[in-house]
Enzyme design. Structure first.
Site, PDB file in Angstrom:
ATOM      1  N   ASN A   9       0.872  -1.182   0.000  1.00 53.69           N
ATOM      2  CA  ASN A   9       0.000   0.000   0.000  1.00 53.69           C
ATOM      3  C   ASN A   9       0.903   1.225   0.000  1.00 53.69           C
ATOM      4  O   ASN A   9       1.464   1.581   1.027  1.00 53.69           O
ATOM      5  CB  ASN A   9      -0.888  -0.054   1.250  1.00 53.69           C
ATOM      6  CG  ASN A   9      -1.703   1.214   1.431  1.00 53.69           C
ATOM      7  OD1 ASN A   9      -1.784   2.048   0.527  1.00 53.69           O
ATOM      8  ND2 ASN A   9      -2.304   1.361   2.607  1.00 53.69           N
ATOM      9  N   LYS A  11       0.136   4.246  -0.310  1.00 50.30           N
ATOM     10  CA  LYS A  11      -0.486   5.457   0.257  1.00 50.30           C
ATOM     11  C   LYS A  11      -0.204   6.650  -0.662  1.00 50.30           C
ATOM     12  O   LYS A  11      -0.117   6.474  -1.871  1.00 50.30           O
ATOM     13  CB  LYS A  11      -0.002   5.688   1.694  1.00 50.30           C
ATOM     14  CG  LYS A  11      -0.165   4.425   2.540  1.00 50.30           C
ATOM     15  CD  LYS A  11       0.013   4.636   4.008  1.00 50.30           C
ATOM     16  CE  LYS A  11      -0.164   3.295   4.715  1.00 50.30           C
ATOM     17  NZ  LYS A  11      -0.061   3.402   6.161  1.00 50.30           N
ATOM     18  N   HIS A  96      -9.382   1.019   4.879  1.00 53.15           N
ATOM     19  CA  HIS A  96      -8.094   1.234   5.553  1.00 53.15           C
ATOM     20  C   HIS A  96      -8.305   2.181   6.739  1.00 53.15           C
ATOM     21  O   HIS A  96      -9.133   3.088   6.672  1.00 53.15           O
ATOM     22  CB  HIS A  96      -7.072   1.819   4.574  1.00 53.15           C
ATOM     23  CG  HIS A  96      -5.697   1.854   5.166  1.00 53.15           C
ATOM     24  ND1 HIS A  96      -5.292   2.873   6.002  1.00 53.15           N
ATOM     25  CD2 HIS A  96      -4.670   0.987   5.104  1.00 53.15           C
ATOM     26  CE1 HIS A  96      -4.057   2.623   6.415  1.00 53.15           C
ATOM     27  NE2 HIS A  96      -3.658   1.485   5.880  1.00 53.15           N
ATOM     28  N   GLU A  98      -6.765   4.640   7.776  1.00 53.51           N
ATOM     29  CA  GLU A  98      -6.635   6.072   7.473  1.00 53.51           C
ATOM     30  C   GLU A  98      -7.921   6.608   6.840  1.00 53.51           C
ATOM     31  O   GLU A  98      -8.292   7.761   7.046  1.00 53.51           O
ATOM     32  CB  GLU A  98      -5.407   6.304   6.587  1.00 53.51           C
ATOM     33  CG  GLU A  98      -4.126   6.185   7.412  1.00 53.51           C
ATOM     34  CD  GLU A  98      -2.935   5.589   6.686  1.00 53.51           C
ATOM     35  OE1 GLU A  98      -2.904   5.598   5.439  1.00 53.51           O
ATOM     36  OE2 GLU A  98      -2.026   5.085   7.382  1.00 53.51           O
ATOM     37  N   GLU A 169      -5.300  -4.865  10.724  1.00 54.23           N
ATOM     38  CA  GLU A 169      -4.294  -3.824  10.912  1.00 54.23           C
ATOM     39  C   GLU A 169      -4.588  -3.055  12.198  1.00 54.23           C
ATOM     40  O   GLU A 169      -5.416  -2.137  12.204  1.00 54.23           O
ATOM     41  CB  GLU A 169      -4.329  -2.850   9.730  1.00 54.23           C
ATOM     42  CG  GLU A 169      -4.002  -3.514   8.407  1.00 54.23           C
ATOM     43  CD  GLU A 169      -3.410  -2.513   7.429  1.00 54.23           C
ATOM     44  OE1 GLU A 169      -2.256  -2.721   7.031  1.00 54.23           O
ATOM     45  OE2 GLU A 169      -4.064  -1.526   7.096  1.00 54.23           O
ATOM     46  N   GLY A 175       2.464   2.430  10.726  1.00 57.56           N
ATOM     47  CA  GLY A 175       3.391   3.543  10.541  1.00 57.56           C
ATOM     48  C   GLY A 175       4.078   3.984  11.830  1.00 57.56           C
ATOM     49  O   GLY A 175       4.687   5.044  11.876  1.00 57.56           O
ATOM     50  N   SER A 214       3.506  -1.959  10.422  1.00 61.05           N
ATOM     51  CA  SER A 214       4.958  -1.977  10.653  1.00 61.05           C
ATOM     52  C   SER A 214       5.601  -3.338  10.354  1.00 61.05           C
ATOM     53  O   SER A 214       6.511  -3.761  11.060  1.00 61.05           O
ATOM     54  CB  SER A 214       5.281  -1.515  12.078  1.00 61.05           C
ATOM     55  OG  SER A 214       4.849  -0.173  12.268  1.00 61.05           O
TER      56      SER A 214
HETATM   57  P1  PGA Z   1       2.905   0.366   7.667  1.00 61.15           P
HETATM   58  O1  PGA Z   1       1.421   0.554   7.048  1.00 61.15           O
HETATM   59  O2  PGA Z   1       3.440  -0.911   7.089  1.00 61.15           O
HETATM   60  O3  PGA Z   1       3.667   1.578   7.177  1.00 61.15           O
HETATM   61  O4  PGA Z   1       2.768   0.338   9.132  1.00 61.15           O
HETATM   62  C1  PGA Z   1       0.570  -0.538   6.898  1.00 61.15           C
HETATM   63  C2  PGA Z   1      -0.721  -0.087   6.291  1.00 61.15           C
HETATM   64  O5  PGA Z   1      -1.180   1.004   6.630  1.00 61.15           O
HETATM   65  O6  PGA Z   1      -1.328  -0.783   5.457  1.00 61.15           O
END
Ligand code: PGA
Length: 252
Positions: A9, A11, A96, A98, A169, A175, A214
């Site tokens: 992803n 983003k 997601h 976000e 997640e 992140g 992460s």
């Molecule tokens: P990350 O994000 O691997 O940077 O923690 C995962 C995600 O949001 O799908």
């Protein structure tokens, strides 16, 4: 054996030159990955170019979001599932964290997006997960149960998971560099599979449940070794070809 999947992803990252370089490196190294399915989910504007670059490669294309409404219309800023399908997207991320937290997407809206994606034959990657507050107040199962229930209340809702992927997640791990331990993740993955099994045991056995939050080359193998973890949804680490390919290979 469930099909394993690692999806990147991206983003809101990338430039035209950077995307070309990254896809070039991924294509050059993809032979390292033997059995896991690999997908990349770039921002919308890069989809046509990435799709052209991926022609003939084993890497699949996905989008990061989709409009819940079918067809065309006055929906400024939105992109339909039919449009994604015209650009050969196989996957689309829905719900997601976000989108849920920054853009206030409700469990119901997320499921509408899921259904819109399915109507066009796309494979939705349905994200679920709890915040740190929710975890610390013992709400993890309640929150994730509700996120899934929004799908299960639809007629044949759970059956739709025959053509979908779930991604667990934990919001506190996205992140942040703070990964769930393999045991913590496994516990929730097993819970999700049990919830699906309440409706359809055969699909529960078959549906891939990815872990995201992460994931790095250094922790992927331990996570993917757990019984109910079938791959990963990778944010930051999917922007570096070497790191991402190492994670994909760990899912073999
Ligand atoms: P990350 O994000 O691997 O940077 O923690 C995962 C995600 O949001 O799908």
């Amino acid at each position: 054996m469930r099909q394993r999947l690692v999806a990147g992803n991206w983003k809101m990252h990338g430039t035209r030159d950077g995307v070309k370089a990254l896809i070039g490196e991924l294509k050059a190294g993809i032979d390292r990955v033997k059995t896991a399915q690999v997908a990349v989910c770039p921002p919308y504007v890069f989809l046509p170019e990435v799709r052209d670059m991926l022609q003939g490669s084993a890497i699949a294309l996905g989008a990061q979001d989709v409009c819940q409404i079918d067809g065309e219309g006055a929906y400024t800023g939105e992109v339909s599932a039919a449009m994604l399908s015209e650009f050969d997207c196989r996957y689309v991320i829905v719900g997601h964290s976000e989108r849920r937290h920054i853009y206030d997407e409700s469990d119901t809206l997320v499921v509408e997006k899921f259904v819109a994606a399915r109507r066009q034959g796309l494979t939705p990657i349905l994200c679920v997960g709890e915040t740190l507050d929710q975890r610390e107040s013992d709400q993890t199962e309640k929150v994730i149960g509700d996120q899934l229930e929004a799908l299960f209340v639809l007629e044949h809702g759970a059956d739709q998971l025959a053509h979908a992927v779930i991604a667990y997640e934990p919001v506190w791990a996205i992140g942040t560099g703070r990964t769930a331990t393999p045991d913590q993740a496994q516990e929730v993955h097993a819970f999700i599979r049990r919830k699906v099994a309440d409706y359809n045991p055969a699909i529960a056995e078959q549906v891939a449940i990815l872990y995201g939050g992460s994931v790095k080359a250094g922790n992927a193998a331990d996570l993917f070794a757990m019984a109910d973890i079938d791959g990963g949804l990778i944010g930051g680490a999917s922007l570096k070809a070497d790191e991402f390919l190492a994670i994909c290979a760990a899912a073999d």
